[in-house]
Design an enzyme around this catalytic site. Structure first.
Site, PDB file in Angstrom:
ATOM      1  N   ASP A 137      -8.636  70.270  55.884  1.00 17.51           N
ATOM      2  CA  ASP A 137      -8.577  70.003  57.323  1.00 17.51           C
ATOM      3  C   ASP A 137      -9.038  71.234  58.073  1.00 17.51           C
ATOM      4  O   ASP A 137      -8.722  72.365  57.699  1.00 17.51           O
ATOM      5  CB  ASP A 137      -7.142  69.654  57.734  1.00 17.51           C
ATOM      6  CG  ASP A 137      -6.678  68.354  57.113  1.00 17.51           C
ATOM      7  OD1 ASP A 137      -7.542  67.510  56.811  1.00 17.51           O
ATOM      8  OD2 ASP A 137      -5.458  68.189  56.920  1.00 17.51           O
ATOM      9  N   ASP A 159      -7.942  67.669  49.906  1.00 18.23           N
ATOM     10  CA  ASP A 159      -8.596  67.487  51.199  1.00 18.23           C
ATOM     11  C   ASP A 159      -8.470  68.745  52.048  1.00 18.23           C
ATOM     12  O   ASP A 159      -7.515  69.510  51.931  1.00 18.23           O
ATOM     13  CB  ASP A 159      -8.037  66.259  51.928  1.00 18.23           C
ATOM     14  CG  ASP A 159      -6.535  66.241  51.948  1.00 18.23           C
ATOM     15  OD1 ASP A 159      -5.951  65.753  50.965  1.00 18.23           O
ATOM     16  OD2 ASP A 159      -5.935  66.735  52.917  1.00 18.23           O
ATOM     17  N   ASP A 180       4.511  71.083  61.385  1.00 20.02           N
ATOM     18  CA  ASP A 180       5.888  70.852  60.939  1.00 20.02           C
ATOM     19  C   ASP A 180       6.532  72.082  60.289  1.00 20.02           C
ATOM     20  O   ASP A 180       7.495  72.644  60.807  1.00 20.02           O
ATOM     21  CB  ASP A 180       5.986  69.605  60.049  1.00 20.02           C
ATOM     22  CG  ASP A 180       4.935  69.551  58.944  1.00 20.02           C
ATOM     23  OD1 ASP A 180       4.165  70.521  58.780  1.00 20.02           O
ATOM     24  OD2 ASP A 180       4.887  68.523  58.228  1.00 20.02           O
TER      25      ASP A 180
HETATM   26  P1  ATP Z   1      -0.610  67.373  51.244  1.00 22.43           P
HETATM   27  O1  ATP Z   1      -0.611  68.342  50.149  1.00 22.43           O
HETATM   28  O2  ATP Z   1       0.210  66.192  50.961  1.00 22.43           O
HETATM   29  O3  ATP Z   1      -1.971  67.000  51.777  1.00 22.43           O
HETATM   30  P2  ATP Z   1      -0.323  68.502  53.842  1.00 22.43           P
HETATM   31  O4  ATP Z   1       0.625  69.515  54.405  1.00 22.43           O
HETATM   32  O5  ATP Z   1      -1.768  68.853  53.852  1.00 22.43           O
HETATM   33  O6  ATP Z   1       0.180  68.130  52.406  1.00 22.43           O
HETATM   34  P3  ATP Z   1      -1.125  66.342  55.510  1.00 22.43           P
HETATM   35  O7  ATP Z   1      -0.444  65.044  55.786  1.00 22.43           O
HETATM   36  O8  ATP Z   1      -2.450  66.364  54.899  1.00 22.43           O
HETATM   37  O9  ATP Z   1      -0.107  67.174  54.635  1.00 22.43           O
HETATM   38  O10 ATP Z   1      -1.138  67.105  56.905  1.00 22.43           O
HETATM   39  C1  ATP Z   1      -1.983  68.213  57.181  1.00 22.43           C
HETATM   40  C2  ATP Z   1      -1.282  69.176  58.140  1.00 22.43           C
HETATM   41  O11 ATP Z   1      -0.998  68.531  59.382  1.00 22.43           O
HETATM   42  C3  ATP Z   1       0.050  69.698  57.654  1.00 22.43           C
HETATM   43  O12 ATP Z   1      -0.089  70.793  56.792  1.00 22.43           O
HETATM   44  C4  ATP Z   1       0.738  70.070  58.933  1.00 22.43           C
HETATM   45  O13 ATP Z   1       0.257  71.295  59.423  1.00 22.43           O
HETATM   46  C5  ATP Z   1       0.255  68.979  59.880  1.00 22.43           C
HETATM   47  N1  ATP Z   1       1.185  67.825  59.901  1.00 22.43           N
HETATM   48  C6  ATP Z   1       1.140  66.729  59.118  1.00 22.43           C
HETATM   49  N2  ATP Z   1       2.126  65.871  59.407  1.00 22.43           N
HETATM   50  C7  ATP Z   1       2.827  66.426  60.416  1.00 22.43           C
HETATM   51  C8  ATP Z   1       3.963  66.022  61.172  1.00 22.43           C
HETATM   52  N3  ATP Z   1       4.580  64.872  60.925  1.00 22.43           N
HETATM   53  N4  ATP Z   1       4.391  66.857  62.160  1.00 22.43           N
HETATM   54  C9  ATP Z   1       3.758  68.011  62.415  1.00 22.43           C
HETATM   55  N5  ATP Z   1       2.706  68.442  61.730  1.00 22.43           N
HETATM   56  C10 ATP Z   1       2.223  67.685  60.745  1.00 22.43           C
HETATM   57 MG    MG Z   2      -3.441  67.591  53.322  1.00 19.93          MG
END
Ligand code: ATP
Ligand code: MG
Length: 467
Positions: free
Chosen positions: A72, A70, A148
């Site tokens: 963002d 995905d 994060d």
């Molecule tokens: P994945 O590979 O699992 O998708 P991801 O880092 O993209 O990992 P997501 O849950 O899709 O995780 O979140 C997208 C982004 O949003 C993260 O990379 C981070 O920048 C931000 N984010 C997500 N959760 C949090 C949180 N609990 N606190 C702060 N920032 C967050």
């Molecule tokens: Mg993600």
């Protein structure tokens, strides 16, 4: 409370960060690896005069050479402005509005740069019952420092294909380290689930959680006990069903967080037959990882059946040793362990019902009498229960033999089955191991249970058996 959180958010955030711009020829991100939908959104925003960046896990994974699922996007356009640009766009989220732009199967999430102090429910700013801090937008710098981990705060700029690094994420990627942005204790207090995200990312990426990010686990880990069970369910699926389940389990165990999310699993690992149970869990998770990698389906029911088996078995055996009826003891143990677990992780009833069935069918594998064999083979939950038997067999040679027998039985027709069956069909055949002895002690007639119809929702509460 709110004051404190506001103060915490300010203290947690580092001073206004300096940006480091990595030019397009200095990094490995190629537009070929970005989805069409994400590219279209980025270009359209940019043409309309807004700033538009790919951000978060997608940038991190692209820089590591992976293929993100995905994408963002972060922008200075408000959600309403985003909606104005796309016909296939809907706004979601009450507390913080996001735009979803839909291209067939693909959904691209577009978020407006967030201001500081937007973290988690604790920090919701309410005055006279009105949520006034909803949708406070900020600068890209603010957006970066409320994320994060430093590796999750990299921005790919569609205007010039450069990467912007505000907090040192690039250096961390090279060192394969996870560092929190800001003060770790405060960031975990704002949102304890970040501890699980640290574990998950470390497992998925093969990174090391930096000491500064791991040290607070000891003190703050228990905050996970109060995290929203529905969120912990989602996070558990990401931990265990994304193809890195075994690594996630080891990392959870090593870091000491397992006890807060799966208390019964942690307790069973620490007790007498903990080593055997650990091997069972590791086999179960490694099978699951292989299925995920091969593109096969996986079910949370099987996963949780594996993780909770040690606790269920122990409870049941204790009750049987104290003189309880075996079938009743297994029923009660399953119910008690599920009830305890759903207090932490909201396992929806439709899955816990299947877990109970998987466990309840285990003793029936030892009854190799033709009529019963045929009945079990046609049981709707046979496959899941058999897979579970195979995992148990990985740590118990006698059960491995039994599993092999059932493997053959599945491939035989009714007449061939006669030859497979032991000569004296009256007696069970397997010489019982400790575990199978206890299972085996189950009287053959199970008490009928009345069950509420599965709601299909995710309330996760457990229907008590009619006791
Ligand atoms: P994945 O590979 O699992 O998708 P991801 O880092 O993209 O990992 P997501 O849950 O899709 O995780 O979140 C997208 C982004 O949003 C993260 O990379 C981070 O920048 C931000 N984010 C997500 N959760 C949090 C949180 N609990 N606190 C702060 N920032 C967050
Ligand atoms: Mg993600």
């Amino acid at each position: 409370m709110r004051r404190n959180n506001e103060k915490a958010a300010q203290a947690a955030a580092p001073a206004r960060p300096q940006v480091r711009v990595i030019a397009r020829d200095q990094h490995g991100i190629s537009r070929r690896n970005i989805s069409n939908g994400a590219l279209r959104v980025l270009y359209r925003l940019n043409e309309a005069g807004y700033e538009a960046f790919l951000v978060g896990g997608a940038v991190r994974d692209l820089l590591l050479g992976g293929h993100p699922k995905d994408f963002d996007i972060a922008t200075n356009a408000t959600p309403e402005q985003v909606r104005g640009l796309f016909r296939n766009c809907r706004l979601i989220g009450r507390r913080f509005r996001l735009a979803h732009v839909v291209f067939g199967q693909e959904i691209v999430e577009v978020a407006t740069f967030r201001g500081i102090g937007e973290e988690g429910n604790l920090d919701r700013h309410v005055v006279d019952g009105r949520i006034v801090r909803d949708n406070v937008y900020g600068s890209i710098e603010e957006d970066a420092i409320r994320r994060d981990f430093r590796v999750n705060a990299l921005y790919y700029n569609i205007a010039d294909f450069s990467v912007r690094d505000y907090v040192g994420g690039m250096a961390d990627l090279e060192k394969k380290e996870l560092h929190l942005i800001g003060d770790p204790e405060l960031r975990y207090r704002e949102d304890p689930v970040r501890m699980l995200r640290a574990v998950r990312l470390a497992a998925k990426l093969g990174f090391r959680i930096d000491e500064s990010a791991e040290r607070p686990f000891a003190r703050e880990g228990q905050l996970l006990c109060d995290a929203a069970p529905a969120r912990l369910f989602d996070e558990s699926l990401k931990l265990f069903l994304s193809g890195h389940g075994l690594a996630s389990f080891r990392e959870l165990d090593r870091s000491g967080l397992l006890q807060f999310v799966f208390p019964s699993t942690a307790a069973a690992l620490a007790r007498q037959r903990g080593d055997e149970f650990r091997r069972l869990v590791e086999h179960g998770l490694s099978n699951t990882d292989q299925r995920v990698q091969a593109g096969k389906s996986v079910t949370p029911a099987f996963l949780f059946a594996v993780l909770l088996w040690g606790g269920v078995r122990e409870r049941a055996e204790r009750a049987i040793a104290a003189g309880s009826d075996a079938a009743q003891a297994w029923d009660n143990a399953a119910e008690a362990v599920i009830r305890e677990q759903t207090g932490r992780v909201a396992i929806p009833r439709r899955f816990s019902l299947v877990m109970e069935e998987i466990w309840a069918l285990q003793p029936r594998f030892e009854q190799r009498v033709k009529k019963r064999v045929l009945r079990l083979l046609s049981h709707p939950r046979f496959r899941a229960a058999f897979d579970f038997l195979v995992v148990r067999g990985e740590v118990d040679p006698q059960l491995a033999e039994l599993a092999q027998w059932w493997e053959q039985a599945q491939e035989s027709d009714s007449s061939e089955l006669g030859e497979l069956l032991p000569q004296s069909t009256a007696a069970p055949v397997v010489a019982a191991s400790d575990e199978s002895a206890a299972l085996h002690a189950a009287p053959r007639k199970r008490r009928r249970r009345r069950r509420r119809k599965a709601s299909g929702g995710s309330s996760g509460d457990v229907t008590p058996a009619d006791s």
